[in-house]
Design a protein around this motif. Structure first.
Motif, PDB file in Angstrom:
ATOM      1  N   ASP A  55     -43.342   6.423 -13.857  1.00 25.36           N
ATOM      2  CA  ASP A  55     -42.945   5.528 -14.926  1.00 25.36           C
ATOM      3  C   ASP A  55     -44.221   4.838 -15.423  1.00 25.36           C
ATOM      4  N   ASN A  56     -44.841   5.462 -16.413  1.00 22.82           N
ATOM      5  CA  ASN A  56     -46.194   5.056 -16.802  1.00 22.82           C
ATOM      6  C   ASN A  56     -46.253   3.667 -17.427  1.00 22.82           C
ATOM      7  N   TYR A  57     -45.223   3.292 -18.166  1.00 22.41           N
ATOM      8  CA  TYR A  57     -45.186   1.938 -18.728  1.00 22.41           C
ATOM      9  C   TYR A  57     -45.183   0.923 -17.568  1.00 22.41           C
ATOM     10  N   LYS A  58     -44.373   1.222 -16.564  1.00 26.81           N
ATOM     11  CA  LYS A  58     -44.272   0.312 -15.424  1.00 26.81           C
ATOM     12  C   LYS A  58     -45.593   0.235 -14.647  1.00 26.81           C
ATOM     13  N   VAL A  59     -46.317   1.345 -14.593  1.00 25.21           N
ATOM     14  CA  VAL A  59     -47.636   1.322 -13.949  1.00 25.21           C
ATOM     15  C   VAL A  59     -48.512   0.270 -14.646  1.00 25.21           C
ATOM     16  N   GLY A  60     -48.455   0.246 -15.984  1.00 27.49           N
ATOM     17  CA  GLY A  60     -49.231  -0.741 -16.742  1.00 27.49           C
ATOM     18  C   GLY A  60     -48.774  -2.161 -16.436  1.00 27.49           C
ATOM     19  N   VAL A  61     -47.454  -2.339 -16.329  1.00 32.75           N
ATOM     20  CA  VAL A  61     -46.916  -3.662 -15.976  1.00 32.75           C
ATOM     21  C   VAL A  61     -47.443  -4.067 -14.598  1.00 32.75           C
ATOM     22  N   GLN A  62     -47.436  -3.119 -13.677  1.00 27.29           N
ATOM     23  CA  GLN A  62     -47.909  -3.421 -12.315  1.00 27.29           C
ATOM     24  C   GLN A  62     -49.400  -3.767 -12.306  1.00 27.29           C
ATOM     25  N   GLN A  63     -50.182  -3.073 -13.148  1.00 25.21           N
ATOM     26  CA  GLN A  63     -51.614  -3.391 -13.202  1.00 25.21           C
ATOM     27  C   GLN A  63     -51.818  -4.834 -13.667  1.00 25.21           C
ATOM     28  N   ALA A  64     -51.097  -5.210 -14.734  1.00 25.61           N
ATOM     29  CA  ALA A  64     -51.229  -6.589 -15.241  1.00 25.61           C
ATOM     30  C   ALA A  64     -50.697  -7.589 -14.222  1.00 25.61           C
ATOM     31  N   THR A  65     -49.612  -7.210 -13.552  1.00 23.93           N
ATOM     32  CA  THR A  65     -49.029  -8.101 -12.541  1.00 23.93           C
ATOM     33  C   THR A  65     -50.024  -8.348 -11.415  1.00 23.93           C
ATOM     34  N   SER A  66     -50.725  -7.291 -11.006  1.00 20.81           N
ATOM     35  CA  SER A  66     -51.698  -7.487  -9.917  1.00 20.81           C
ATOM     36  C   SER A  66     -52.841  -8.387 -10.375  1.00 20.81           C
ATOM     37  N   LEU A  67     -53.223  -8.276 -11.649  1.00 16.25           N
ATOM     38  CA  LEU A  67     -54.273  -9.158 -12.172  1.00 16.25           C
ATOM     39  C   LEU A  67     -53.797 -10.610 -12.156  1.00 16.25           C
ATOM     40  N   LEU A  68     -52.583 -10.825 -12.644  1.00 23.44           N
ATOM     41  CA  LEU A  68     -52.031 -12.196 -12.694  1.00 23.44           C
ATOM     42  C   LEU A  68     -51.848 -12.769 -11.292  1.00 23.44           C
ATOM     43  N   THR A  69     -51.498 -11.908 -10.350  1.00 26.83           N
ATOM     44  CA  THR A  69     -51.335 -12.343  -8.959  1.00 26.83           C
ATOM     45  C   THR A  69     -52.693 -12.747  -8.388  1.00 26.83           C
ATOM     46  N   GLY A  70     -53.686 -11.914  -8.648  1.00 27.02           N
ATOM     47  CA  GLY A  70     -55.034 -12.215  -8.143  1.00 27.02           C
ATOM     48  C   GLY A  70     -55.578 -13.512  -8.707  1.00 27.02           C
ATOM     49  N   LEU A  71     -55.227 -13.792  -9.946  1.00 28.57           N
ATOM     50  CA  LEU A  71     -55.707 -15.036 -10.573  1.00 28.57           C
ATOM     51  C   LEU A  71     -54.899 -16.249 -10.110  1.00 28.57           C
ATOM     52  N   GLY A  72     -53.763 -15.985  -9.456  1.00 27.97           N
ATOM     53  CA  GLY A  72     -52.924 -17.099  -8.999  1.00 27.97           C
ATOM     54  C   GLY A  72     -51.939 -17.575 -10.052  1.00 27.97           C
ATOM     55  N   VAL A  73     -51.785 -16.819 -11.129  1.00 28.91           N
ATOM     56  CA  VAL A  73     -50.816 -17.188 -12.179  1.00 28.91           C
ATOM     57  C   VAL A  73     -49.400 -16.819 -11.734  1.00 28.91           C
ATOM     58  N   LEU A  74     -49.319 -15.723 -10.965  1.00 29.29           N
ATOM     59  CA  LEU A  74     -48.038 -15.324 -10.365  1.00 29.29           C
ATOM     60  C   LEU A  74     -48.160 -15.429  -8.854  1.00 29.29           C
ATOM     61  N   ASP A  75     -47.030 -15.718  -8.193  1.00 25.82           N
ATOM     62  CA  ASP A  75     -47.069 -15.708  -6.724  1.00 25.82           C
ATOM     63  C   ASP A  75     -46.672 -14.328  -6.209  1.00 25.82           C
ATOM     64  N   GLU A  76     -46.598 -14.227  -4.885  1.00 35.08           N
ATOM     65  CA  GLU A  76     -46.316 -12.921  -4.272  1.00 35.08           C
ATOM     66  C   GLU A  76     -45.013 -12.303  -4.754  1.00 35.08           C
ATOM     67  N   ASP A  77     -44.069 -13.177  -5.130  1.00 34.58           N
ATOM     68  CA  ASP A  77     -42.773 -12.656  -5.584  1.00 34.58           C
ATOM     69  C   ASP A  77     -42.747 -12.415  -7.084  1.00 34.58           C
ATOM     70  N   GLY A  78     -43.896 -12.558  -7.726  1.00 27.93           N
ATOM     71  CA  GLY A  78     -43.945 -12.315  -9.161  1.00 27.93           C
ATOM     72  C   GLY A  78     -43.492 -13.504  -9.994  1.00 27.93           C
ATOM     73  N   LYS A  79     -43.321 -14.661  -9.319  1.00 29.45           N
ATOM     74  CA  LYS A  79     -42.884 -15.862 -10.072  1.00 29.45           C
ATOM     75  C   LYS A  79     -44.097 -16.622 -10.573  1.00 29.45           C
ATOM     76  N   GLU A  80     -43.947 -17.247 -11.739  1.00 32.22           N
ATOM     77  CA  GLU A  80     -45.060 -18.026 -12.290  1.00 32.22           C
ATOM     78  C   GLU A  80     -45.310 -19.255 -11.428  1.00 32.22           C
ATOM     79  N   THR A  81     -46.582 -19.516 -11.137  1.00 28.81           N
ATOM     80  CA  THR A  81     -46.916 -20.637 -10.262  1.00 28.81           C
ATOM     81  C   THR A  81     -47.121 -21.929 -11.048  1.00 28.81           C
ATOM     82  N   GLY A  82     -47.274 -21.782 -12.367  1.00 26.55           N
ATOM     83  CA  GLY A  82     -47.571 -22.959 -13.176  1.00 26.55           C
ATOM     84  C   GLY A  82     -49.072 -23.147 -13.369  1.00 26.55           C
ATOM     85  N   GLU A  83     -49.857 -22.299 -12.719  1.00 23.78           N
ATOM     86  CA  GLU A  83     -51.315 -22.316 -12.882  1.00 23.78           C
ATOM     87  C   GLU A  83     -51.653 -22.088 -14.358  1.00 23.78           C
ATOM     88  N   LYS A  84     -52.464 -23.003 -14.909  1.00 17.74           N
ATOM     89  CA  LYS A  84     -52.703 -22.950 -16.363  1.00 17.74           C
ATOM     90  C   LYS A  84     -54.063 -22.348 -16.733  1.00 17.74           C
TER      91      LYS A  84
END
Ligand code: BGC
Length: 384
Positions: A146-175
């Motif tokens: 599912d290539n679209y989802k692969v792209g979503v996962q790539q962005a999700t991992s970036l946001l997780t690494g930056l601390g914008v999303l937590d481990e469960d994919g929820k927004e942390t409120g980090e601005k």
């Protein structure tokens, strides 16, 4: 991997033995149907892979070959060295040899129309493998992730690494705001557009809210694209970005990279600043990836690269064997997506597999426990 290579070696021996038979199998396969209840051993399947410079395609080629041979078919596996005319010639030769079916992972998805016309004229079905072949009605089936989802996962991992999303994919409120740069794959690869779309749909709301910024201003896929997915080209582009945009002290927090080879080029460029660049004063930015290549898995384990996407090529190979078998037995292969993959001429029935994000803490369950890489390989960063 050892097992894979051992099997591959056996496969090679099989092909050599076959070649010694003067192509009799290929000749008899010309009249395959007439042989009736099908001695599969008479059927030849041409497998065309793009390149051996990336581990994933070697693993794909080996796994498809093993699977098809285990199912009783003869296999002609070719790699095209990422050269478009070479791939065209290899496919032409497979057709001339009397292949009964083709499995193709295209270099340039738009460059194979004449080969596909020739295949259709000879009644040879074509399975598009991982990358969609475009602009031809003669694509019978598409097996991919599912290539679209692969792209979503790539962005999700970036946001997780930056601390914008937590481990469960929820927004942390980090601005933030966090500075990121964007890389895309080769524009002639249909997948590159799906990865980009999935990633940008995920990142755009955060860009709009000012949580993310792209200081270079290079936010179009044409600006971010790396022809033929070349590591050196990505390294050069990252070096150019550091010079043009980050020399004055701007900090770089993250890089969206759609493939591990590019990620390693990007990391080399970043490390080239020797820790003296203000861009990476606090350590390397978060760098994403794809394919769980062993060199990158080791870097993830060491905390250098942040994440990758694991696409289990064994499952993709297995699926292509299932589809090939169905087609050759005159059955309709099972599709789980009949809407997404329009190749410009028709919507190609597809079977999509799922992928997983690889982080440091799930290398063991995802990659080692499943036998994809051994712990020793993860430790050394080298495939055995
Ligand atoms: C594949 C990716 C791979 C890339 C570069 C894409 O078509 O889907 O898995 O990273 O090509 O080889």
């Amino acid at each position: 991997m050892k097992k894979k290579y051992a099997l591959a070696a056996l496969g090679l021996a099989g092909i050599v033995a076959l070649a010694g038979c003067g192509g009799g199998g290929a000749g008899s396969s010309g009249g395959s149907g007439a042989e009736g209840s099908g001695d599969k051993g008479d059927l030849l399947i041409g497998v065309s892979m793009p390149t051996q410079t990336s581990e994933r395609w070697i693993a794909d080629g080996n796994a498809v070959q093993d699977g098809l041979e285990e199912a009783g078919y003869q296999v002609d596996l070719q790699y095209a060295g990422d050269d478009i005319p070479t791939q065209g010639q290899q496919i032409d030769q497979m057709i001339t040899k009397g292949a009964d079916l083709l499995v193709i992972a295209a270099i340039d998805g738009t460059a194979l129309s004449s080969q596909l016309d020739a295949a259709a004229a000879a009644n040879i079905p074509v399975i598009s493998y991982d990358r969609l072949i475009r602009d031809s009605e003669h694509v019978d089936f598409y097996v991919t992730f599912d290539n679209y989802k692969v792209g979503v996962q790539q962005a999700t991992s970036l946001l997780t690494g930056l601390g914008v999303l937590d481990e469960d994919g929820k927004e942390t409120g980090e601005k933030g705001p966090f500075n990121i740069e964007l890389f895309a794959g080769s524009l002639d690869d249909n997948n590159a557009h799906f990865f980009w779309q999935g990633a940008m749909d995920t990142l755009q709301p955060f860009i709009d809210d000012g949580v993310l910024a792209v200081p270079s201003g290079q936010t179009d896929i044409e600006q971010a694209a790396i022809l033929r997915w070349q590591q050196e080209t990505a390294q050069k582009r990252m070096e150019d970005l550091l010079t043009s945009t980050y020399a004055g002290g701007t900090k770089l927090d993250g890089v969206l990279s759609p493939y591990d080879g590019l990620s390693r080029g990007i990391i080399t460029a970043l490390q080239g600043t020797g820790g003296l660049g203000p861009a990476i004063a606090d350590g390397l930015p978060i760098v994403t990836g794809q394919d769980a290549e062993i060199g990158s898995v080791a870097l993830i384990d060491q905390g250098v690269q942040f994440a990758s996407i694991f696409k289990d090529t064994r499952k993709l190979a297995e699926q292509s064997v299932v589809v090939a078998q169905a087609i050759l037995e005159g059955e309709e292969p099972e599709a789980n997506d009949t809407e997404t993959y329009d190749n410009g001429v028709k919507v190609v029935p597809s079977y999509l597999l799922q992928s997983d994000i690889v982080y440091k803490d799930n290398i063991t369950p995802l990659l080692v426990d499943s036998g994809y890489w051994t712990q020793a390989e993860v430790d050394s960063g080298v495939a055995e």
